[in-house]
Design a protein around this motif. Structure first.
Motif, PDB file in Angstrom:
ATOM      1  N   PRO A  19      -0.045   6.776 -10.327  1.00 51.12           N
ATOM      2  CA  PRO A  19      -0.362   8.010 -11.067  1.00 51.12           C
ATOM      3  C   PRO A  19      -1.825   8.438 -10.960  1.00 51.12           C
ATOM      4  CG  PRO A  19      -0.087   6.163 -12.580  1.00 51.12           C
ATOM      5  CD  PRO A  19       0.350   5.673 -11.235  1.00 51.12           C
ATOM      6  N   SER A  20      -2.700   7.533 -10.495  1.00 53.71           N
ATOM      7  CA  SER A  20      -4.126   7.847 -10.417  1.00 53.71           C
ATOM      8  C   SER A  20      -4.508   8.384  -9.036  1.00 53.71           C
ATOM      9  CB  SER A  20      -4.956   6.601 -10.722  1.00 53.71           C
ATOM     10  OG  SER A  20      -6.308   6.797 -10.350  1.00 53.71           O
ATOM     11  N   GLU A  21      -5.143   9.576  -9.009  1.00 59.47           N
ATOM     12  CA  GLU A  21      -5.616  10.129  -7.736  1.00 59.47           C
ATOM     13  C   GLU A  21      -6.661   9.214  -7.102  1.00 59.47           C
ATOM     14  OE1 GLU A  21      -5.597  11.775 -10.568  1.00 59.47           O
ATOM     15  OE2 GLU A  21      -4.429  13.625 -10.337  1.00 59.47           O
ATOM     16  N   LYS A  22      -7.487   8.615  -7.943  1.00 62.26           N
ATOM     17  CA  LYS A  22      -8.520   7.714  -7.433  1.00 62.26           C
ATOM     18  C   LYS A  22      -7.907   6.565  -6.647  1.00 62.26           C
ATOM     19  CE  LYS A  22     -12.213   4.596  -8.986  1.00 62.26           C
ATOM     20  NZ  LYS A  22     -12.987   4.107 -10.155  1.00 62.26           N
ATOM     21  N   VAL A  23      -6.863   5.983  -7.191  1.00 61.25           N
ATOM     22  CA  VAL A  23      -6.195   4.867  -6.510  1.00 61.25           C
ATOM     23  C   VAL A  23      -5.538   5.352  -5.220  1.00 61.25           C
ATOM     24  CG1 VAL A  23      -4.346   3.162  -6.681  1.00 61.25           C
ATOM     25  CG2 VAL A  23      -5.827   3.605  -8.658  1.00 61.25           C
ATOM     26  N   ARG A  24      -4.858   6.499  -5.274  1.00 56.63           N
ATOM     27  CA  ARG A  24      -4.159   6.985  -4.079  1.00 56.63           C
ATOM     28  C   ARG A  24      -5.134   7.308  -2.949  1.00 56.63           C
ATOM     29  NH1 ARG A  24      -1.576  10.169  -7.874  1.00 56.63           N
ATOM     30  NH2 ARG A  24      -2.120  12.149  -6.849  1.00 56.63           N
ATOM     31  N   ARG A  25      -6.316   7.798  -3.303  1.00 60.26           N
ATOM     32  CA  ARG A  25      -7.326   8.073  -2.272  1.00 60.26           C
ATOM     33  C   ARG A  25      -7.735   6.777  -1.569  1.00 60.26           C
ATOM     34  NH1 ARG A  25     -10.792  11.756  -6.449  1.00 60.26           N
ATOM     35  NH2 ARG A  25      -9.220  13.393  -6.689  1.00 60.26           N
ATOM     36  N   GLU A  26      -7.980   5.742  -2.377  1.00 58.31           N
ATOM     37  CA  GLU A  26      -8.358   4.448  -1.777  1.00 58.31           C
ATOM     38  C   GLU A  26      -7.205   3.874  -0.945  1.00 58.31           C
ATOM     39  OE1 GLU A  26     -11.174   3.133  -1.573  1.00 58.31           O
ATOM     40  OE2 GLU A  26     -12.371   4.119  -3.126  1.00 58.31           O
ATOM     41  N   VAL A  27      -5.985   4.103  -1.385  1.00 58.17           N
ATOM     42  CA  VAL A  27      -4.811   3.621  -0.648  1.00 58.17           C
ATOM     43  C   VAL A  27      -4.729   4.294   0.717  1.00 58.17           C
ATOM     44  CG1 VAL A  27      -2.288   3.665  -0.584  1.00 58.17           C
ATOM     45  CG2 VAL A  27      -3.468   2.939  -2.664  1.00 58.17           C
ATOM     46  N   LEU A  85       0.836  -1.203   0.000  1.00 62.42           N
ATOM     47  CA  LEU A  85       0.000   0.000   0.000  1.00 62.42           C
ATOM     48  C   LEU A  85       0.873   1.256   0.000  1.00 62.42           C
ATOM     49  CD1 LEU A  85      -2.815  -0.940   2.558  1.00 62.42           C
ATOM     50  CD2 LEU A  85      -3.112  -0.517   0.113  1.00 62.42           C
ATOM     51  N   ALA A  86       1.906   1.242   0.822  1.00 62.31           N
ATOM     52  CA  ALA A  86       2.806   2.397   0.891  1.00 62.31           C
ATOM     53  C   ALA A  86       3.414   2.680  -0.476  1.00 62.31           C
ATOM     54  CB  ALA A  86       3.890   2.159   1.932  1.00 62.31           C
ATOM     55  N   ASP A  87       3.800   1.624  -1.181  1.00 63.84           N
ATOM     56  CA  ASP A  87       4.384   1.795  -2.507  1.00 63.84           C
ATOM     57  C   ASP A  87       3.354   2.319  -3.496  1.00 63.84           C
ATOM     58  OD1 ASP A  87       6.827   1.412  -4.110  1.00 63.84           O
ATOM     59  OD2 ASP A  87       5.611  -0.042  -5.214  1.00 63.84           O
ATOM     60  N   ALA A  88       2.082   1.954  -3.267  1.00 64.18           N
ATOM     61  CA  ALA A  88       1.010   2.375  -4.173  1.00 64.18           C
ATOM     62  C   ALA A  88       0.680   3.857  -4.036  1.00 64.18           C
ATOM     63  CB  ALA A  88      -0.241   1.537  -3.932  1.00 64.18           C
ATOM     64  N   LEU A  89       1.237   4.546  -3.038  1.00 69.47           N
ATOM     65  CA  LEU A  89       1.056   5.992  -2.945  1.00 69.47           C
ATOM     66  C   LEU A  89       1.733   6.712  -4.112  1.00 69.47           C
ATOM     67  CD1 LEU A  89       1.506   6.658   0.885  1.00 69.47           C
ATOM     68  CD2 LEU A  89      -0.596   6.913  -0.459  1.00 69.47           C
ATOM     69  N   LYS A  90       2.566   5.989  -4.868  1.00 69.35           N
ATOM     70  CA  LYS A  90       3.202   6.562  -6.065  1.00 69.35           C
ATOM     71  C   LYS A  90       2.335   6.359  -7.315  1.00 69.35           C
ATOM     72  CE  LYS A  90       7.631   5.100  -4.087  1.00 69.35           C
ATOM     73  NZ  LYS A  90       8.729   4.107  -4.208  1.00 69.35           N
TER      74      LYS A  90
END
Length: 481
Positions: free
Chosen positions: A105-113, A98-103
């Motif tokens: 490119p999608s804001e939608k994904v980062r919000r869920e992360v 999850l921490a790595d997924a903060l990179k």
């Protein structure tokens, strides 16, 4: 038919099976034993043959978490769903992914992360959330701020939270709702969290994150943030200024008071009202003349009410004439605040006037305020009525606030203990809440008893109070050493 065996493959009995075969043919072997040995031989033959066909079985630990794998999917919706499912599943081993997924490119994904990270209580998640407060997307920062505060309060963000924040602020512009959420005494936030919230509050390019950070600093009781909160209280953004004032009122660092007096002249009416209350809570006596003028001369009723609340919290004996006049107002809120102020002023000569007002009072909230004032001035025969107020759905919060204030005096605490055996479970539970904030070593024995209460909520709150008391004791011991 091809059996899968090479021409040179031979099946043989496992070692020792030849002797077992001889035993089967021996006349001296009992029939029951012959049957048992025959079954053993057959089993050995099957296992030997199976070894030829079956390869090694991989260990389950060698498999890759499919949800963590989905975080790298080329499909945005798949990655977002994977983050959401990891948060719901609570698998701590997925925190690094999850921490790595903060990179992403999608804001939608980062919000869920960020929402998913907010469900974990471990250092890896905290580190990742600190990083997320600097995200380029405003909504991600809002969620990260909320999750950092929730790391200590247990209140974590959920999908749709950022939209709620925006709508709620629009609704609250003319009607600010004070948030009384705060961490328990003895709990302290990581200094890195406080620094991250201060930085978020100061960066008004994401105004919602700045407002949430100001609120969070109050919730986390962060005295280190007081200078920055005073600065934010002067923000041109009304809601940021009000969040900062509310935070300062929670932290109760009196050094902030003088820096807020000028806000009593603010052109923003809502900020002026909140500043009036805050300088009173912070016991800023230099604000008294301005507060009195606001109460006596301002044409707006809400502003006069805020000014009187500030005077009541200030509890300055110099305001007694104003407070006694308020005690007989046609406005029930003014009567309640007048009584509170007289109780805090500490002049026992006001007792007859308050008792006279109490005998004529019809409003329950104003009555409760008068009972508080009389108790504060040493009239203990009103304490039982004040404690009974804890059981009221409408007035329980006020009664709890009054008892927390009264029991800041260690000599008052023992007067509460007999009421811990009340037949009303709500009274018992709320008294435990009072002791969360004010209990000391004398409170331990009665709370130990209530930790076994037949009512689960009472028992849980008693344990919470015990944790807070022990934490305060540990903190005091550390300070002395």
């Amino acid at each position: 038919m091809n059996s899968g065996l090479s021409p040179s493959t031979r099946l043989s009995w496992p070692s020792g099976f030849g002797s077992y075969a001889k035993m089967l043919s021996a006349e001296r072997c009992p029939l029951s034993l012959r049957g048992t040995l025959r079954r053993l031989c057959l089993t050995g033959l099957v296992l030997s043959a199976s070894a030829v066909f079956v390869g090694p079985i991989p260990f389950l630990s060698q498999t890759v978490d499919p949800l963590a794998e989905m975080l790298t999917s080329p499909n945005i919706d798949t990655r977002a769903r994977a983050a959401r499912d990891i948060g719901k599943g609570g698998d701590r081993s997925a925190v690094p992914a999850l921490a790595d997924a903060l990179k992403d490119p999608s804001e939608k994904v980062r919000r869920e992360v960020v929402i998913a990270l907010g469900s974990f209580r471990e250092p890896g998640a905290l580190d990742a959330l600190l990083t997320a407060t600097r995200d380029s997307d405003s909504d991600v920062r809002v969620l990260a701020v909320q999750a950092l505060v929730g790391y200590y309060t247990g209140q974590t963000p959920s999908p749709g939270f950022t939209g709620f924040v925006k709508k709620n602020y629009e609704w609250a512009k003319s009607r600010f709702v004070t948030d009384n959420t705060r961490i328990d005494p003895g709990v302290s936030a990581d200094p890195r969290v406080i620094s991250a919230l201060e930085a978020a509050m100061s960066d008004t390019t994401s105004i919602d994150a700045a407002r949430g950070a100001a609120r969070g600093l109050g919730t986390l009781n962060a005295p280190a943030a007081v200078p920055d909160l005073v600065k934010s209280a002067h923000s041109p953004d009304e809601n940021l200024a009000r969040e900062a004032l509310n935070a300062l009122a929670k932290i109760k660092d009196t050094s902030a008071g003088p820096g807020l007096i000028d806000l009593l002249d603010s052109s923003n009416q809502a900020v002026r009202q909140d500043a009036a209350v805050t300088v009173g809570i912070l016991r800023t006596h230099d604000a008294l003349p301005k507060l009195e003028r606001m109460f006596q001369n301002d044409p707006d009723k809400k502003t006069r009410e805020a000014a009187l609340e500030g005077l009541a919290d200030l509890g300055d004996p110099a305001s007694e004439p104003v407070l006694i006049k308020a005690l007989w107002s046609d406005n029930k809120t003014f009567r309640a605040l007048g009584a509170e102020g007289l109780g805090r002023a500490g002049d026992a000569q006001a007792v007859p006037e308050i008792e006279k007002a109490l005998s004529a009072e019809k409003n329950a909230e104003a009555k409760l305020a008068m009972q508080y004032a009389l108790t504060a001035l040493g009239k203990e025969d009103y304490l039982a009525a004040l404690v009974d107020g804890l059981g009221s759905t409408l007035h329980g919060d006020s009664a709890e606030k009054y008892l927390i204030e009264l029991s800041q005096n260690p000599k008052f605490l023992p007067k509460l203990y007999p009421f811990l055996s009340s037949n009303d479970s709500t009274v018992r539970r709320r008294l435990c809440t009072v002791l969360v904030f004010t209990g000391d070593h004398t409170s331990v024995d009665p709370l130990e008893h209530l930790s076994h209460d037949k009512d689960g909520e009472v028992a849980s709150e008693a344990l919470r109070a015990l944790r807070a008391i022990r934490s305060r004791g540990a903190t005091s011991a550390t300070a002395r050493s």
